[in-house]
Scaffold this motif. Structure first.
Motif, PDB file in Angstrom:
ATOM      1  N   LEU B 122      -1.595   3.880  -3.308  1.00  0.00           N
ATOM      2  CA  LEU B 122      -0.938   2.572  -3.300  1.00  0.00           C
ATOM      3  C   LEU B 122      -1.860   1.517  -2.683  1.00  0.00           C
ATOM      4  N   LEU B 125      -4.279   0.595  -5.317  1.00  0.00           N
ATOM      5  CA  LEU B 125      -3.644  -0.252  -6.336  1.00  0.00           C
ATOM      6  C   LEU B 125      -3.492  -1.689  -5.843  1.00  0.00           C
ATOM      7  N   LEU B 126      -3.082  -1.851  -4.568  1.00  0.00           N
ATOM      8  CA  LEU B 126      -2.867  -3.189  -4.013  1.00  0.00           C
ATOM      9  C   LEU B 126      -4.137  -4.020  -4.093  1.00  0.00           C
ATOM     10  N   LEU B 149      -1.962 -13.530  -1.599  1.00  0.00           N
ATOM     11  CA  LEU B 149      -1.744 -12.137  -1.991  1.00  0.00           C
ATOM     12  C   LEU B 149      -2.337 -11.182  -0.962  1.00  0.00           C
ATOM     13  N   ILE B 151      -2.418 -11.625   2.230  1.00  0.00           N
ATOM     14  CA  ILE B 151      -1.452 -11.504   3.326  1.00  0.00           C
ATOM     15  C   ILE B 151      -0.287 -10.606   2.909  1.00  0.00           C
ATOM     16  N   PHE B 152       0.192 -10.784   1.690  1.00  0.00           N
ATOM     17  CA  PHE B 152       1.287  -9.937   1.205  1.00  0.00           C
ATOM     18  C   PHE B 152       0.870  -8.470   1.194  1.00  0.00           C
ATOM     19  N   ALA B 153      -0.349  -8.216   0.724  1.00  0.00           N
ATOM     20  CA  ALA B 153      -0.825  -6.834   0.664  1.00  0.00           C
ATOM     21  C   ALA B 153      -0.892  -6.233   2.066  1.00  0.00           C
ATOM     22  N   ILE B 155       0.875  -7.080   4.654  1.00  0.00           N
ATOM     23  CA  ILE B 155       2.234  -6.804   5.137  1.00  0.00           C
ATOM     24  C   ILE B 155       2.748  -5.513   4.504  1.00  0.00           C
ATOM     25  N   ASP B 156       2.350  -5.321   3.247  1.00  0.00           N
ATOM     26  CA  ASP B 156       2.897  -4.205   2.478  1.00  0.00           C
ATOM     27  C   ASP B 156       2.364  -2.857   2.950  1.00  0.00           C
ATOM     28  N   ILE B 159       4.539  -0.977   5.518  1.00  0.00           N
ATOM     29  CA  ILE B 159       5.840  -0.616   4.929  1.00  0.00           C
ATOM     30  C   ILE B 159       5.660   0.566   3.986  1.00  0.00           C
ATOM     31  N   CYS B 160       4.616   0.489   3.159  1.00  0.00           N
ATOM     32  CA  CYS B 160       4.274   1.592   2.259  1.00  0.00           C
ATOM     33  C   CYS B 160       4.099   2.879   3.043  1.00  0.00           C
ATOM     34  N   SER B 163       7.430   4.224   4.497  1.00  0.00           N
ATOM     35  CA  SER B 163       8.436   4.687   3.541  1.00  0.00           C
ATOM     36  C   SER B 163       7.966   5.940   2.810  1.00  0.00           C
ATOM     37  N   ILE B 164       6.657   6.022   2.528  1.00  0.00           N
ATOM     38  CA  ILE B 164       6.176   7.243   1.863  1.00  0.00           C
ATOM     39  C   ILE B 164       6.293   8.439   2.814  1.00  0.00           C
ATOM     40  N   TRP B 166       8.568   8.854   5.144  1.00  0.00           N
ATOM     41  CA  TRP B 166       9.972   9.271   5.154  1.00  0.00           C
ATOM     42  C   TRP B 166      10.314  10.013   3.875  1.00  0.00           C
ATOM     43  N   TYR B 167       9.793   9.499   2.756  1.00  0.00           N
ATOM     44  CA  TYR B 167      10.076  10.097   1.463  1.00  0.00           C
ATOM     45  C   TYR B 167       9.611  11.547   1.448  1.00  0.00           C
TER      46      TYR B 167
END
Lengths: 249, 241
Positions: B122, B125-126, B149, B151-153, B155-156, B159-160, B163-164, B166-167
Protein backbone atom coordinates in the motif's frame (compact mmCIF):
# COMPACT_ATOMS: atom_id res chain seq x y z
CA UNK A 1 -37.69 74.92 -5.66
CA UNK A 2 -34.72 73.64 -3.76
CA UNK A 3 -35.35 71.56 -0.68
CA UNK A 4 -34.31 72.73 2.73
CA UNK A 5 -30.66 73.22 3.46
CA UNK A 6 -28.61 70.11 3.97
CA UNK A 7 -30.61 68.03 1.56
CA UNK A 8 -27.74 67.96 -0.94
CA UNK A 9 -25.57 66.19 1.51
CA UNK A 10 -27.03 62.99 0.20
CA UNK A 11 -26.40 60.02 2.42
CA UNK A 12 -27.04 56.72 0.68
CA UNK A 13 -29.05 54.24 2.64
CA UNK A 14 -29.90 56.93 5.18
CA UNK A 15 -32.44 55.98 7.75
CA UNK A 16 -32.19 52.29 6.95
CA UNK A 17 -30.08 49.60 8.50
CA UNK A 18 -26.38 50.09 7.63
CA UNK A 19 -24.96 47.91 4.86
CA UNK A 20 -23.49 44.71 6.10
CA UNK A 21 -21.03 42.77 4.00
CA UNK A 22 -21.22 38.99 3.83
CA UNK A 23 -24.48 38.59 5.67
CA UNK A 24 -24.71 34.84 5.04
CA UNK A 25 -23.49 32.54 7.76
CA UNK A 26 -21.30 29.53 6.97
CA UNK A 27 -24.27 27.18 7.23
CA UNK A 28 -26.29 29.31 4.86
CA UNK A 29 -23.50 29.23 2.28
CA UNK A 30 -23.24 25.45 2.58
CA UNK A 31 -27.00 25.13 2.21
CA UNK A 32 -26.98 27.40 -0.83
CA UNK A 33 -24.35 25.21 -2.52
CA UNK A 34 -26.25 22.10 -1.53
CA UNK A 35 -29.56 23.46 -2.81
CA UNK A 36 -27.96 24.34 -6.13
CA UNK A 37 -26.43 20.86 -6.55
CA UNK A 38 -29.66 19.14 -5.60
CA UNK A 39 -31.64 21.31 -7.99
CA UNK A 40 -29.23 20.59 -10.85
CA UNK A 41 -29.44 16.88 -10.13
CA UNK A 42 -33.22 17.02 -9.83
CA UNK A 43 -33.48 18.60 -13.28
CA UNK A 44 -30.91 16.50 -15.12
CA UNK A 45 -30.80 13.30 -13.00
CA UNK A 46 -27.45 12.53 -14.63
CA UNK A 47 -25.45 11.33 -11.64
CA UNK A 48 -28.04 9.15 -9.94
CA UNK A 49 -29.26 7.47 -13.13
CA UNK A 50 -25.73 6.84 -14.31
CA UNK A 51 -24.61 5.47 -10.96
CA UNK A 52 -27.69 3.26 -10.57
CA UNK A 53 -27.36 1.62 -13.93
CA UNK A 54 -23.59 1.30 -13.62
CA UNK A 55 -23.77 -0.39 -10.22
CA UNK A 56 -26.53 -2.69 -11.46
CA UNK A 57 -24.25 -3.72 -14.33
CA UNK A 58 -21.42 -4.38 -11.90
CA UNK A 59 -23.71 -6.60 -9.82
CA UNK A 60 -24.68 -8.58 -12.91
CA UNK A 61 -21.10 -8.87 -14.17
CA UNK A 62 -19.91 -10.08 -10.77
CA UNK A 63 -22.64 -12.73 -10.78
CA UNK A 64 -20.89 -14.13 -13.85
CA UNK A 65 -17.81 -14.78 -11.72
CA UNK A 66 -19.57 -17.21 -9.41
CA UNK A 67 -23.03 -18.65 -8.88
CA UNK A 68 -24.40 -16.90 -5.77
CA UNK A 69 -27.49 -19.15 -5.58
CA UNK A 70 -25.57 -22.39 -5.23
CA UNK A 71 -23.01 -21.17 -2.72
CA UNK A 72 -24.84 -19.20 0.00
CA UNK A 73 -21.89 -19.31 2.42
CA UNK A 74 -19.45 -18.04 -0.19
CA UNK A 75 -21.97 -15.37 -1.18
CA UNK A 76 -22.15 -14.18 2.43
CA UNK A 77 -18.38 -14.09 2.68
CA UNK A 78 -17.67 -12.05 -0.42
CA UNK A 79 -20.83 -9.98 -0.91
CA UNK A 80 -19.58 -7.27 1.43
CA UNK A 81 -16.63 -6.73 -0.86
CA UNK A 82 -18.66 -6.95 -4.06
CA UNK A 83 -21.28 -4.39 -3.10
CA UNK A 84 -18.65 -1.86 -2.04
CA UNK A 85 -16.67 -2.40 -5.21
CA UNK A 86 -19.81 -1.75 -7.21
CA UNK A 87 -20.64 1.39 -5.23
CA UNK A 88 -17.06 2.63 -5.40
CA UNK A 89 -16.90 2.38 -9.17
CA UNK A 90 -20.33 3.91 -9.52
CA UNK A 91 -19.46 6.80 -7.20
CA UNK A 92 -16.30 7.44 -9.20
CA UNK A 93 -18.34 8.16 -12.34
CA UNK A 94 -20.44 10.73 -10.47
CA UNK A 95 -17.64 12.44 -8.56
CA UNK A 96 -15.94 13.70 -11.70
CA UNK A 97 -19.20 14.99 -13.12
CA UNK A 98 -20.02 16.88 -9.96
CA UNK A 99 -17.00 19.15 -10.44
CA UNK A 100 -16.81 19.30 -14.21
CA UNK A 101 -20.23 20.96 -14.07
CA UNK A 102 -18.57 23.87 -12.32
CA UNK A 103 -16.11 24.35 -15.17
CA UNK A 104 -18.83 25.34 -17.66
CA UNK A 105 -19.14 29.09 -18.07
CA UNK A 106 -16.23 29.50 -15.61
CA UNK A 107 -18.46 28.96 -12.61
CA UNK A 108 -15.46 27.70 -10.67
CA UNK A 109 -13.64 31.00 -11.19
CA UNK A 110 -16.71 32.80 -9.88
CA UNK A 111 -16.57 30.57 -6.79
CA UNK A 112 -12.94 31.53 -6.31
CA UNK A 113 -13.79 35.21 -6.49
CA UNK A 114 -16.77 34.93 -4.18
CA UNK A 115 -16.43 36.26 -0.65
CA UNK A 116 -17.85 33.02 0.73
CA UNK A 117 -15.48 30.64 2.53
CA UNK A 118 -14.22 28.12 0.00
CA UNK A 119 -14.48 25.14 2.32
CA UNK A 120 -18.26 25.73 2.33
CA UNK A 121 -18.22 24.94 -1.38
CA UNK A 122 -16.50 21.65 -0.57
CA UNK A 123 -18.91 20.78 2.24
CA UNK A 124 -21.95 21.53 0.08
CA UNK A 125 -20.60 19.42 -2.75
CA UNK A 126 -19.61 16.53 -0.45
CA UNK A 127 -23.04 16.48 1.21
CA UNK A 128 -24.73 16.51 -2.20
CA UNK A 129 -22.56 13.61 -3.40
CA UNK A 130 -23.26 11.77 -0.15
CA UNK A 131 -27.01 12.11 -0.74
CA UNK A 132 -26.69 10.89 -4.35
CA UNK A 133 -24.67 7.81 -3.44
CA UNK A 134 -27.01 7.08 -0.52
CA UNK A 135 -29.97 7.23 -2.90
CA UNK A 136 -28.22 4.70 -5.13
CA UNK A 137 -27.53 2.47 -2.12
CA UNK A 138 -31.18 2.53 -1.07
CA UNK A 139 -32.11 1.02 -4.44
CA UNK A 140 -29.07 -1.16 -4.98
CA UNK A 141 -28.87 -2.92 -1.61
CA UNK A 142 -32.30 -4.64 -1.81
CA UNK A 143 -31.61 -5.59 -5.43
CA UNK A 144 -28.27 -7.02 -4.38
CA UNK A 145 -29.83 -9.02 -1.53
CA UNK A 146 -32.40 -10.51 -3.91
CA UNK A 147 -29.97 -11.26 -6.77
CA UNK A 148 -27.35 -12.83 -4.53
CA UNK A 149 -29.88 -14.69 -2.43
CA UNK A 150 -28.36 -13.27 0.78
CA UNK A 151 -29.41 -14.35 4.23
CA UNK A 152 -27.38 -12.27 6.66
CA UNK A 153 -26.52 -14.08 9.88
CA UNK A 154 -25.45 -11.06 11.96
CA UNK A 155 -27.38 -8.10 13.25
CA UNK A 156 -28.64 -6.49 10.07
CA UNK A 157 -29.56 -3.14 11.64
CA UNK A 158 -25.86 -2.40 11.99
CA UNK A 159 -25.72 -2.06 8.23
CA UNK A 160 -27.78 1.11 8.71
CA UNK A 161 -24.72 2.50 10.46
CA UNK A 162 -22.05 0.95 8.25
CA UNK A 163 -23.50 1.96 4.89
CA UNK A 164 -23.70 5.72 5.61
CA UNK A 165 -20.29 5.73 7.29
CA UNK A 166 -18.67 3.88 4.39
CA UNK A 167 -20.35 6.18 1.88
CA UNK A 168 -19.14 9.22 3.79
CA UNK A 169 -15.58 7.88 3.87
CA UNK A 170 -15.66 7.36 0.10
CA UNK A 171 -17.38 10.62 -0.73
CA UNK A 172 -15.34 13.01 1.45
CA UNK A 173 -12.01 12.04 -0.09
CA UNK A 174 -13.63 11.38 -3.46
CA UNK A 175 -15.05 14.90 -3.67
CA UNK A 176 -11.72 16.34 -2.58
CA UNK A 177 -9.62 14.39 -5.06
CA UNK A 178 -12.06 15.05 -7.89
CA UNK A 179 -11.54 18.76 -7.21
CA UNK A 180 -7.80 18.23 -6.99
CA UNK A 181 -7.66 16.52 -10.37
CA UNK A 182 -10.13 18.88 -11.97
CA UNK A 183 -7.70 20.85 -14.11
CA UNK A 184 -5.28 18.03 -14.90
CA UNK A 185 -5.02 16.20 -18.18
CA UNK A 186 -7.42 13.21 -18.47
CA UNK A 187 -8.97 13.70 -15.05
CA UNK A 188 -11.31 10.73 -15.48
CA UNK A 189 -8.31 8.41 -15.44
CA UNK A 190 -6.54 10.24 -12.65
CA UNK A 191 -9.31 10.15 -10.02
CA UNK A 192 -9.29 6.38 -9.34
CA UNK A 193 -5.51 6.33 -9.50
CA UNK A 194 -5.14 8.78 -6.63
CA UNK A 195 -8.36 8.05 -4.73
CA UNK A 196 -8.01 4.28 -4.40
CA UNK A 197 -4.61 4.09 -2.68
CA UNK A 198 -5.58 6.70 -0.09
CA UNK A 199 -8.99 5.07 0.46
CA UNK A 200 -7.55 1.60 1.01
CA UNK A 201 -7.91 1.58 4.85
CA UNK A 202 -11.48 2.87 4.58
CA UNK A 203 -12.31 0.25 1.96
CA UNK A 204 -10.84 -2.45 4.17
CA UNK A 205 -12.88 -1.23 7.13
CA UNK A 206 -16.21 -0.94 5.30
CA UNK A 207 -15.79 -4.29 3.56
CA UNK A 208 -14.79 -6.06 6.78
CA UNK A 209 -17.62 -4.47 8.76
CA UNK A 210 -20.19 -5.46 6.14
CA UNK A 211 -18.80 -8.98 5.88
CA UNK A 212 -18.87 -9.37 9.67
CA UNK A 213 -22.55 -8.44 9.70
CA UNK A 214 -23.38 -10.75 6.79
CA UNK A 215 -21.54 -13.78 8.15
CA UNK A 216 -22.33 -13.04 11.80
CA UNK A 217 -18.96 -14.44 12.85
CA UNK A 218 -17.58 -11.31 14.51
CA UNK A 219 -18.70 -7.97 15.81
CA UNK A 220 -18.09 -5.14 13.32
CA UNK A 221 -17.37 -2.67 16.17
CA UNK A 222 -13.62 -2.35 15.51
CA UNK A 223 -14.15 -1.56 11.84
CA UNK A 224 -16.87 0.98 12.58
CA UNK A 225 -14.38 2.73 14.85
CA UNK A 226 -11.74 2.66 12.11
CA UNK A 227 -14.24 4.18 9.69
CA UNK A 228 -15.19 6.94 12.12
CA UNK A 229 -11.51 7.74 12.78
CA UNK A 230 -10.75 7.78 9.06
CA UNK A 231 -13.68 10.09 8.33
CA UNK A 232 -12.77 12.52 11.13
CA UNK A 233 -9.08 12.70 10.18
CA UNK A 234 -9.60 13.13 6.47
CA UNK A 235 -12.54 15.52 6.76
CA UNK A 236 -10.32 17.83 8.79
CA UNK A 237 -7.51 17.49 6.24
CA UNK A 238 -9.91 18.20 3.37
CA UNK A 239 -11.39 21.29 5.05
CA UNK A 240 -7.94 22.71 5.73
CA UNK A 241 -6.48 22.02 2.29
CA UNK A 242 -9.46 22.69 0.05
CA UNK A 243 -8.74 26.39 -0.35
CA UNK A 244 -5.19 25.53 -1.42
CA UNK A 245 -6.28 23.24 -4.23
CA UNK A 246 -9.10 25.54 -5.32
CA UNK A 247 -6.53 28.26 -5.92
CA UNK A 248 -3.86 25.91 -7.22
CA UNK A 249 -2.69 27.95 -10.19
CA UNK B 1 29.42 17.64 -9.25
CA UNK B 2 31.21 19.40 -6.36
CA UNK B 3 34.33 17.80 -4.91
CA UNK B 4 32.76 16.95 -1.54
CA UNK B 5 30.01 15.04 -3.36
CA UNK B 6 32.63 13.00 -5.21
CA UNK B 7 34.37 12.26 -1.91
CA UNK B 8 31.03 11.26 -0.42
CA UNK B 9 30.34 9.00 -3.39
CA UNK B 10 33.76 7.35 -3.04
CA UNK B 11 33.12 6.80 0.67
CA UNK B 12 29.68 5.30 -0.08
CA UNK B 13 31.14 2.94 -2.67
CA UNK B 14 33.74 1.74 -0.16
CA UNK B 15 31.00 1.00 2.40
CA UNK B 16 28.92 -0.73 -0.29
CA UNK B 17 31.87 -2.94 -1.18
CA UNK B 18 32.46 -3.83 2.49
CA UNK B 19 28.72 -4.54 2.86
CA UNK B 20 28.84 -6.81 -0.20
CA UNK B 21 31.87 -8.63 1.13
CA UNK B 22 30.23 -9.15 4.56
CA UNK B 23 26.99 -10.31 2.98
CA UNK B 24 28.73 -12.84 0.77
CA UNK B 25 31.00 -14.23 3.49
CA UNK B 26 28.42 -14.45 6.29
CA UNK B 27 27.80 -18.06 7.38
CA UNK B 28 25.36 -19.95 5.21
CA UNK B 29 21.88 -20.21 6.65
CA UNK B 30 20.79 -23.64 7.88
CA UNK B 31 17.64 -24.24 5.84
CA UNK B 32 17.77 -21.81 2.94
CA UNK B 33 21.39 -22.06 1.94
CA UNK B 34 22.89 -19.18 0.02
CA UNK B 35 19.53 -17.85 -1.17
CA UNK B 36 19.00 -16.17 2.20
CA UNK B 37 21.72 -13.63 1.38
CA UNK B 38 19.12 -11.51 -0.43
CA UNK B 39 17.96 -10.68 3.09
CA UNK B 40 20.98 -8.41 3.55
CA UNK B 41 19.65 -6.28 0.69
CA UNK B 42 15.98 -6.64 1.53
CA UNK B 43 16.14 -5.40 5.13
CA UNK B 44 18.06 -2.13 4.52
CA UNK B 45 15.92 -1.19 1.51
CA UNK B 46 12.70 -1.97 3.35
CA UNK B 47 13.65 0.02 6.45
CA UNK B 48 15.07 3.01 4.58
CA UNK B 49 12.04 3.19 2.30
CA UNK B 50 10.01 4.11 5.40
CA UNK B 51 12.21 7.17 5.98
CA UNK B 52 11.69 8.86 2.62
CA UNK B 53 7.90 9.33 3.02
CA UNK B 54 8.54 11.43 6.13
CA UNK B 55 10.95 13.60 4.18
CA UNK B 56 8.31 13.93 1.49
CA UNK B 57 5.69 14.99 4.04
CA UNK B 58 7.98 17.58 5.63
CA UNK B 59 8.92 18.95 2.20
CA UNK B 60 5.24 19.12 1.22
CA UNK B 61 4.38 21.15 4.32
CA UNK B 62 7.43 23.34 3.70
CA UNK B 63 6.30 23.96 0.14
CA UNK B 64 2.81 25.01 1.21
CA UNK B 65 4.29 27.28 3.88
CA UNK B 66 6.75 29.01 1.54
CA UNK B 67 4.51 29.08 -1.51
CA UNK B 68 3.33 32.63 -0.99
CA UNK B 69 6.30 33.79 1.11
CA UNK B 70 9.48 32.71 -0.64
CA UNK B 71 9.17 31.28 -4.15
CA UNK B 72 12.71 30.03 -4.39
CA UNK B 73 12.59 28.11 -1.13
CA UNK B 74 9.18 26.75 -2.14
CA UNK B 75 10.65 25.49 -5.42
CA UNK B 76 13.50 23.87 -3.49
CA UNK B 77 11.02 22.18 -1.14
CA UNK B 78 9.06 20.94 -4.14
CA UNK B 79 12.20 19.52 -5.74
CA UNK B 80 13.02 17.78 -2.47
CA UNK B 81 9.48 16.37 -2.21
CA UNK B 82 9.76 14.98 -5.74
CA UNK B 83 13.18 13.47 -5.05
CA UNK B 84 12.05 11.82 -1.81
CA UNK B 85 8.88 10.41 -3.42
CA UNK B 86 10.92 8.90 -6.24
CA UNK B 87 13.36 7.44 -3.73
CA UNK B 88 10.42 5.96 -1.78
CA UNK B 89 9.19 4.23 -4.91
CA UNK B 90 12.69 3.07 -5.87
CA UNK B 91 13.58 1.65 -2.46
CA UNK B 92 10.13 0.17 -1.91
CA UNK B 93 10.27 -1.49 -5.35
CA UNK B 94 13.63 -3.05 -4.50
CA UNK B 95 12.28 -4.00 -1.06
CA UNK B 96 9.23 -5.66 -2.62
CA UNK B 97 11.27 -7.50 -5.25
CA UNK B 98 13.92 -8.78 -2.85
CA UNK B 99 11.19 -9.62 -0.31
CA UNK B 100 9.43 -11.67 -2.92
CA UNK B 101 12.64 -13.61 -3.68
CA UNK B 102 13.15 -14.10 0.05
CA UNK B 103 9.57 -15.34 0.41
CA UNK B 104 10.09 -17.85 -2.36
CA UNK B 105 13.24 -19.13 -0.65
CA UNK B 106 11.81 -19.17 2.88
CA UNK B 107 8.15 -20.08 2.39
CA UNK B 108 8.01 -21.50 -1.13
CA UNK B 109 5.63 -18.77 -2.39
CA UNK B 110 6.34 -15.48 -4.09
CA UNK B 111 3.70 -13.46 -2.30
CA UNK B 112 1.51 -13.72 0.81
CA UNK B 113 -1.08 -11.23 1.99
CA UNK B 114 0.33 -10.95 5.46
CA UNK B 115 0.28 -7.74 7.46
CA UNK B 116 3.70 -6.39 6.60
CA UNK B 117 3.64 -7.19 2.93
CA UNK B 118 0.17 -5.71 2.47
CA UNK B 119 1.07 -2.48 4.29
CA UNK B 120 4.26 -2.25 2.31
CA UNK B 121 2.47 -2.74 -0.98
CA UNK B 122 0.00 0.00 0.00
CA UNK B 123 2.89 2.35 0.75
CA UNK B 124 4.32 1.62 -2.67
CA UNK B 125 0.93 2.22 -4.33
CA UNK B 126 0.50 5.56 -2.51
CA UNK B 127 3.76 6.98 -3.77
CA UNK B 128 3.33 5.62 -7.27
CA UNK B 129 0.01 7.48 -7.35
CA UNK B 130 1.85 10.58 -6.14
CA UNK B 131 4.28 10.35 -9.06
CA UNK B 132 1.39 9.73 -11.47
CA UNK B 133 -0.34 12.88 -10.24
CA UNK B 134 2.86 14.81 -10.86
CA UNK B 135 3.08 13.58 -14.42
CA UNK B 136 -0.63 14.19 -15.12
CA UNK B 137 -1.03 17.68 -13.73
CA UNK B 138 -0.50 20.95 -15.57
CA UNK B 139 3.00 22.42 -15.00
CA UNK B 140 1.75 25.42 -13.01
CA UNK B 141 -0.21 23.27 -10.58
CA UNK B 142 2.03 20.25 -10.12
CA UNK B 143 3.73 21.51 -6.99
CA UNK B 144 0.55 22.51 -5.12
CA UNK B 145 -1.48 19.45 -6.03
CA UNK B 146 1.30 17.01 -5.32
CA UNK B 147 2.17 18.61 -1.98
CA UNK B 148 -1.48 18.23 -0.93
CA UNK B 149 -1.43 14.58 -2.02
CA UNK B 150 1.89 14.12 -0.21
CA UNK B 151 0.26 15.27 3.03
CA UNK B 152 -2.72 12.97 2.46
CA UNK B 153 -0.41 10.04 1.78
CA UNK B 154 1.57 10.74 4.95
CA UNK B 155 -1.66 10.84 6.99
CA UNK B 156 -2.73 7.61 5.35
CA UNK B 157 0.41 5.59 6.12
CA UNK B 158 -0.22 5.16 9.90
CA UNK B 159 -3.94 4.49 9.39
CA UNK B 160 -3.04 1.84 6.81
CA UNK B 161 -0.47 0.34 9.13
CA UNK B 162 -2.85 0.04 12.09
CA UNK B 163 -5.87 -1.21 10.16
CA UNK B 164 -3.92 -3.88 8.29
CA UNK B 165 -2.44 -5.05 11.57
CA UNK B 166 -5.90 -5.37 13.10
CA UNK B 167 -7.13 -7.10 9.97
CA UNK B 168 -4.40 -9.69 10.02
CA UNK B 169 -4.37 -10.30 13.76
CA UNK B 170 -8.11 -11.00 13.65
CA UNK B 171 -7.54 -13.74 11.16
CA UNK B 172 -5.73 -17.01 11.82
CA UNK B 173 -2.00 -16.55 11.56
CA UNK B 174 -0.52 -17.71 8.25
CA UNK B 175 1.11 -21.12 8.39
CA UNK B 176 4.59 -19.78 7.77
CA UNK B 177 4.15 -17.52 10.80
CA UNK B 178 7.36 -16.11 12.17
CA UNK B 179 9.02 -12.84 11.34
CA UNK B 180 11.85 -12.95 8.85
CA UNK B 181 14.19 -10.99 11.09
CA UNK B 182 13.21 -12.35 14.47
CA UNK B 183 16.35 -13.55 16.19
CA UNK B 184 19.04 -13.61 13.57
CA UNK B 185 22.30 -15.29 14.36
CA UNK B 186 24.88 -12.86 15.83
CA UNK B 187 27.37 -13.96 13.18
CA UNK B 188 25.14 -12.34 10.55
CA UNK B 189 24.87 -9.03 12.40
CA UNK B 190 27.93 -7.32 10.84
CA UNK B 191 26.60 -7.98 7.35
CA UNK B 192 23.21 -6.48 8.31
CA UNK B 193 24.73 -3.37 9.87
CA UNK B 194 27.27 -2.69 7.11
CA UNK B 195 24.60 -3.04 4.46
CA UNK B 196 22.24 -0.83 6.46
CA UNK B 197 24.87 1.92 6.52
CA UNK B 198 25.84 1.40 2.89
CA UNK B 199 22.32 1.59 1.48
CA UNK B 200 21.42 4.54 3.71
CA UNK B 201 24.44 6.44 2.36
CA UNK B 202 23.63 5.41 -1.18
CA UNK B 203 19.98 6.47 -0.75
CA UNK B 204 21.05 9.86 0.58
CA UNK B 205 23.43 10.25 -2.38
CA UNK B 206 20.73 9.43 -4.95
CA UNK B 207 18.32 11.77 -3.16
CA UNK B 208 20.85 14.58 -3.40
CA UNK B 209 21.54 13.92 -7.08
CA UNK B 210 17.85 13.81 -7.91
CA UNK B 211 17.28 17.03 -5.95
CA UNK B 212 20.11 18.78 -7.80
CA UNK B 213 18.82 17.59 -11.17
CA UNK B 214 15.31 18.84 -10.39
CA UNK B 215 16.65 22.20 -9.19
CA UNK B 216 18.60 22.54 -12.43
CA UNK B 217 15.48 21.72 -14.43
CA UNK B 218 13.55 24.39 -12.50
CA UNK B 219 16.26 26.98 -13.20
CA UNK B 220 16.33 26.08 -16.90
CA UNK B 221 12.55 26.29 -17.10
CA UNK B 222 12.67 29.73 -15.47
CA UNK B 223 15.42 30.87 -17.87
CA UNK B 224 13.43 29.54 -20.80
CA UNK B 225 10.35 31.45 -19.67
CA UNK B 226 12.29 34.67 -19.18
CA UNK B 227 13.93 34.36 -22.61
CA UNK B 228 10.57 33.71 -24.17
CA UNK B 229 9.01 36.76 -22.51
CA UNK B 230 11.88 38.97 -23.63
CA UNK B 231 11.27 37.92 -27.20
CA UNK B 232 14.53 36.11 -27.67
CA UNK B 233 14.73 32.81 -29.45
CA UNK B 234 15.13 30.30 -26.60
CA UNK B 235 17.70 27.83 -27.82
CA UNK B 236 19.19 24.70 -26.44
CA UNK B 237 16.60 24.41 -23.70
CA UNK B 238 14.11 22.10 -25.34
CA UNK B 239 14.28 19.74 -22.43
CA UNK B 240 13.48 22.45 -19.92
CA UNK B 241 9.78 22.75 -20.39
Amino acid sequence: MLPASGAFAFVPNAGRKPYKMNTMSYTQVVLAHLRKDLRLEWRAKDSINGMLFFSLLVVVVLAMAFDPGSYPTLARQISGGLIWVGLLFAAMTALNQSWSRELQNSVLDAHRLAAAPSSALFVGKAVANFLFVTAVELVLTPVFVIFYNLHPLGETWKLLLILPLGTLALVVNGTFFAALGLRTRNRETLLPLILLPVSMPALLAMIQATTNVLTGEREPTLWIKVLVAYIVVFTIACLFLFETILNAD
Amino acid sequence: MPRWALAYLAFTVVILVIGFQKAMTAPTEATMGNLYRVFFYHLPHAIISFVFPYLNCVASFAYLYWRSRDTDRAAAADAFALASAEMTVLYASIGLATGSIWGRAAWGIWWAWDARMTTYLLLWLLYVSYLLLRSFSAPGQTAVLSSVLGIFAAIDVPICFMSIRWYRTQHPAPVFGGDADSGIDPSMLPAVLWNMAAWALWGAFLLGVRYAVERRRQRQAAAYAVAFLEGEEPTGLEGAR
